[in-house]
Design a protein around this motif. Structure first.
Motif, PDB file in Angstrom:
ATOM      1  N   ILE A 179      -3.709   1.745   8.035  1.00 23.04           N
ATOM      2  CA  ILE A 179      -3.784   0.508   7.265  1.00 23.04           C
ATOM      3  C   ILE A 179      -3.292  -0.696   8.074  1.00 23.04           C
ATOM      4  O   ILE A 179      -3.728  -1.821   7.824  1.00 23.04           O
ATOM      5  CB  ILE A 179      -3.042   0.627   5.915  1.00 23.04           C
ATOM      6  N   GLU A 180      -2.430  -0.451   9.038  1.00 24.98           N
ATOM      7  CA  GLU A 180      -2.023  -1.549   9.920  1.00 24.98           C
ATOM      8  C   GLU A 180      -3.235  -2.095  10.667  1.00 24.98           C
ATOM      9  O   GLU A 180      -3.382  -3.312  10.852  1.00 24.98           O
ATOM     10  CB  GLU A 180      -0.955  -1.089  10.903  1.00 24.98           C
ATOM     11  N   LYS A 181      -4.123  -1.200  11.102  1.00 29.06           N
ATOM     12  CA  LYS A 181      -5.330  -1.621  11.816  1.00 29.06           C
ATOM     13  C   LYS A 181      -6.209  -2.511  10.932  1.00 29.06           C
ATOM     14  O   LYS A 181      -6.729  -3.531  11.387  1.00 29.06           O
ATOM     15  CB  LYS A 181      -6.119  -0.394  12.274  1.00 29.06           C
ATOM     16  N   VAL A 182      -6.361  -2.140   9.657  1.00 24.17           N
ATOM     17  CA  VAL A 182      -7.166  -2.941   8.731  1.00 24.17           C
ATOM     18  C   VAL A 182      -6.542  -4.316   8.539  1.00 24.17           C
ATOM     19  O   VAL A 182      -7.238  -5.342   8.551  1.00 24.17           O
ATOM     20  CB  VAL A 182      -7.309  -2.219   7.376  1.00 24.17           C
ATOM     21  N   ALA A 183      -5.222  -4.345   8.360  1.00 19.84           N
ATOM     22  CA  ALA A 183      -4.525  -5.620   8.186  1.00 19.84           C
ATOM     23  C   ALA A 183      -4.695  -6.505   9.419  1.00 19.84           C
ATOM     24  O   ALA A 183      -4.978  -7.705   9.307  1.00 19.84           O
ATOM     25  CB  ALA A 183      -3.055  -5.379   7.901  1.00 19.84           C
ATOM     26  N   MET A 210       0.848  -1.191   0.000  1.00 24.28           N
ATOM     27  CA  MET A 210       0.000   0.000   0.000  1.00 24.28           C
ATOM     28  C   MET A 210       0.881   1.237   0.000  1.00 24.28           C
ATOM     29  O   MET A 210       1.752   1.393   0.867  1.00 24.28           O
ATOM     30  CB  MET A 210      -0.902   0.019   1.237  1.00 24.28           C
ATOM     31  N   ILE A 211       0.652   2.122  -0.957  1.00 26.79           N
ATOM     32  CA  ILE A 211       1.299   3.428  -0.977  1.00 26.79           C
ATOM     33  C   ILE A 211       0.209   4.452  -0.711  1.00 26.79           C
ATOM     34  O   ILE A 211      -0.685   4.658  -1.535  1.00 26.79           O
ATOM     35  CB  ILE A 211       2.004   3.693  -2.317  1.00 26.79           C
ATOM     36  N   GLY A 212       0.259   5.048   0.466  1.00 21.77           N
ATOM     37  CA  GLY A 212      -0.821   5.908   0.930  1.00 21.77           C
ATOM     38  C   GLY A 212      -1.506   5.268   2.117  1.00 21.77           C
ATOM     39  O   GLY A 212      -1.678   4.039   2.152  1.00 21.77           O
ATOM     40  N   ALA A 213      -1.888   6.079   3.085  1.00 21.15           N
ATOM     41  CA  ALA A 213      -2.485   5.536   4.307  1.00 21.15           C
ATOM     42  C   ALA A 213      -3.593   6.440   4.834  1.00 21.15           C
ATOM     43  O   ALA A 213      -3.880   6.448   6.029  1.00 21.15           O
ATOM     44  CB  ALA A 213      -1.411   5.337   5.374  1.00 21.15           C
ATOM     45  N   GLY A 214      -4.224   7.178   3.940  1.00 25.33           N
ATOM     46  CA  GLY A 214      -5.312   8.055   4.353  1.00 25.33           C
ATOM     47  C   GLY A 214      -6.648   7.331   4.427  1.00 25.33           C
ATOM     48  O   GLY A 214      -6.714   6.098   4.418  1.00 25.33           O
ATOM     49  N   HIS A 215      -7.719   8.107   4.482  1.00 25.97           N
ATOM     50  CA  HIS A 215      -9.073   7.572   4.623  1.00 25.97           C
ATOM     51  C   HIS A 215      -9.388   6.552   3.533  1.00 25.97           C
ATOM     52  O   HIS A 215      -9.867   5.444   3.808  1.00 25.97           O
ATOM     53  CB  HIS A 215     -10.068   8.736   4.583  1.00 25.97           C
ATOM     54  N   GLN A 216      -9.119   6.912   2.274  1.00 27.32           N
ATOM     55  CA  GLN A 216      -9.456   6.027   1.168  1.00 27.32           C
ATOM     56  C   GLN A 216      -8.620   4.748   1.172  1.00 27.32           C
ATOM     57  O   GLN A 216      -9.085   3.689   0.738  1.00 27.32           O
ATOM     58  CB  GLN A 216      -9.273   6.761  -0.164  1.00 27.32           C
ATOM     59  N   ALA A 217      -7.387   4.825   1.675  1.00 27.35           N
ATOM     60  CA  ALA A 217      -6.512   3.649   1.688  1.00 27.35           C
ATOM     61  C   ALA A 217      -7.111   2.508   2.502  1.00 27.35           C
ATOM     62  O   ALA A 217      -6.926   1.331   2.168  1.00 27.35           O
ATOM     63  CB  ALA A 217      -5.136   4.021   2.231  1.00 27.35           C
ATOM     64  N   THR A 218      -7.831   2.830   3.565  1.00 30.27           N
ATOM     65  CA  THR A 218      -8.427   1.776   4.388  1.00 30.27           C
ATOM     66  C   THR A 218      -9.506   1.024   3.612  1.00 30.27           C
ATOM     67  O   THR A 218      -9.629  -0.194   3.722  1.00 30.27           O
ATOM     68  CB  THR A 218      -9.012   2.353   5.689  1.00 30.27           C
ATOM     69  N   PHE A 219     -10.287   1.744   2.798  1.00 33.45           N
ATOM     70  CA  PHE A 219     -11.292   1.097   1.961  1.00 33.45           C
ATOM     71  C   PHE A 219     -10.622   0.237   0.898  1.00 33.45           C
ATOM     72  O   PHE A 219     -11.071  -0.872   0.599  1.00 33.45           O
ATOM     73  CB  PHE A 219     -12.194   2.148   1.295  1.00 33.45           C
ATOM     74  N   GLN A 220      -9.552   0.776   0.314  1.00 29.14           N
ATOM     75  CA  GLN A 220      -8.821   0.037  -0.713  1.00 29.14           C
ATOM     76  C   GLN A 220      -8.320  -1.301  -0.178  1.00 29.14           C
ATOM     77  O   GLN A 220      -8.471  -2.351  -0.814  1.00 29.14           O
ATOM     78  CB  GLN A 220      -7.632   0.871  -1.202  1.00 29.14           C
ATOM     79  N   LEU A 221      -7.713  -1.263   1.001  1.00 31.81           N
ATOM     80  CA  LEU A 221      -7.109  -2.471   1.548  1.00 31.81           C
ATOM     81  C   LEU A 221      -8.169  -3.504   1.928  1.00 31.81           C
ATOM     82  O   LEU A 221      -8.011  -4.705   1.660  1.00 31.81           O
ATOM     83  CB  LEU A 221      -6.220  -2.131   2.743  1.00 31.81           C
ATOM     84  N   ARG A 222      -9.260  -3.059   2.563  1.00 30.74           N
ATOM     85  CA  ARG A 222     -10.320  -4.004   2.929  1.00 30.74           C
ATOM     86  C   ARG A 222     -10.850  -4.736   1.694  1.00 30.74           C
ATOM     87  O   ARG A 222     -11.055  -5.949   1.709  1.00 30.74           O
ATOM     88  CB  ARG A 222     -11.471  -3.273   3.630  1.00 30.74           C
ATOM     89  N   ALA A 223     -11.084  -3.992   0.618  1.00 32.14           N
ATOM     90  CA  ALA A 223     -11.615  -4.600  -0.597  1.00 32.14           C
ATOM     91  C   ALA A 223     -10.588  -5.531  -1.237  1.00 32.14           C
ATOM     92  O   ALA A 223     -10.925  -6.626  -1.694  1.00 32.14           O
ATOM     93  CB  ALA A 223     -12.042  -3.519  -1.582  1.00 32.14           C
ATOM     94  N   ALA A 224      -9.343  -5.111  -1.266  1.00 31.51           N
ATOM     95  CA  ALA A 224      -8.290  -5.909  -1.913  1.00 31.51           C
ATOM     96  C   ALA A 224      -8.063  -7.230  -1.196  1.00 31.51           C
ATOM     97  O   ALA A 224      -7.826  -8.264  -1.843  1.00 31.51           O
ATOM     98  CB  ALA A 224      -6.994  -5.110  -1.968  1.00 31.51           C
TER      99      ALA A 224
END
Length: 321
Positions: free
Chosen positions: A169-173, A133-147
């Motif tokens: 993003i660490e929290k999402v992971a 993941m490059i980027g860790a803002g609000h949208q990055a959390t949605f990106q990671l959950r979906a991916a």
């Protein structure tokens, strides 16, 4: 006219529903059953805001409308509001009458994440294990959950301009049971899939940061001048996009085109892979890149789906307009 307020979206729209809507409309675009209108995007000279309109018509799904909104960079600090603000308007394609007004903030986050996850489904290697993941803002959390729903990833690595934000993003992971590691940019060579979701005007991911066989989803470049990855990376990759016209004018491809590294004919619609008219990935060593510029039809697809759900659940508000 029906109204679906922003407050209701979270209880109506799932990641799967967003994924299905976006995948379907990408396929319709490639089949020339749906098309986007030219984008209007302007710096309004107030609050440093960018404001604009994205719209289109899906003949297959009979969905007509637009999304109005943009980016207000001072919202969070000044008002406690998210910086991206938008509303989707749907119209009856038979009569032109207004049909629905839908809160677009969460829908925008869900549809953007859905687009990159659709690209992962159709272009990433089946044996992909590490996602970067490059980027860790609000949208990055949605990106990671979906991916994380697209492959059995066993590790998440991340980099951000502001390292203190990597905890997002660490929290999402961690919630997904996948270990997380912060890396420098050359460390992205470990990744099998990379999602870049920043609002940068200079590249961070360089061509030599990417290993053969990687799939990259570039999701932050949607304006002339923005750039997340080195133009030379597009020359190394097979490039796909949501819409070619946007990719070469306001997406990542704008820079590679300007430098003469690729031509318009080198940019392919992801929908063609979905439809089977393009073979997609041809080998495990091929680098594939999805230039996700964000098209109005994505917004209309998810908004139409959420209106149907709201009517089904009796949540939609009907007004005489």
């Amino acid at each position: 006219m029906l109204i679906v307020p922003e407050r209701e979206i979270a209880n109506l729209m799932t990641r799967k529903a967003a994924f299905d809507a976006v995948e379907k409309v990408f396929a319709a675009m490639a089949a020339q059953d749906a098309y986007n209108f030219p984008v209007v995007r302007e710096a309004i000279g107030h609050e440093d805001a960018l404001y604009g309109f994205k719209g289109g018509f899906d003949r297959a799904g009979l969905t007509l409308g637009l999304k109005a909104g943009g980016y207000w960079p001072n919202n969070l600090e000044k008002r406690g509001l998210i910086n991206h603000q938008s509303t989707v308007f749907l119209f009856d394609p038979d009569t032109g009458k207004p049909a629905a007004m839908v809160g677009g903030n969460l829908l925008t986050a869900l549809r953007t994440a859905a687009a990159s996850s659709v690209s992962i489904k159709h272009l990433a290697r089946d044996n992909a294990k590490v996602i970067g993941m490059i980027g860790a803002g609000h949208q990055a959390t949605f990106q990671l959950r979906a991916a994380l729903e697209q492959r059995p990833f066993d590790k998440v690595i991340g980099w951000n301009y502001h390292p203190e934000m990597l905890s997002n993003i660490e929290k999402v992971a961690t919630e997904a049971g996948v270990p997380f590691e912060a890396v420098d940019l050359p460390g992205m060579q470990e990744a099998d899939v990379i999602i870049s979701i920043t609002s940068a005007f200079a590249p961070s991911l360089m061509a030599d940061h990417v290993s053969p066989g990687t799939h990259i989803a570039c999701m932050g470049t949607d304006t002339k001048g923005k750039q997340e990855v080195e133009a030379a990376l597009l020359a190394r990759a097979t490039v796909f996009t949501d819409e070619v016209a946007q990719s070469i004018s306001i997406g990542e491809a704008q820079h590679a085109i300007a430098e003469g590294l690729i031509a318009e004919a080198d940019v392919h619609q992801l929908g063609a892979v979905i439809n089977g008219s393009h073979p997609g990935r041809s080998s495990d060593d091929e680098i594939t890149l999805f230039d996700g510029t964000g098209v109005g039809l994505q917004d209309l697809a998810v908004a139409s789906a959420v209106v149907d759900l709201a009517v089904e659940k009796g949540i939609a508000i009907e007004v005489d307009f």
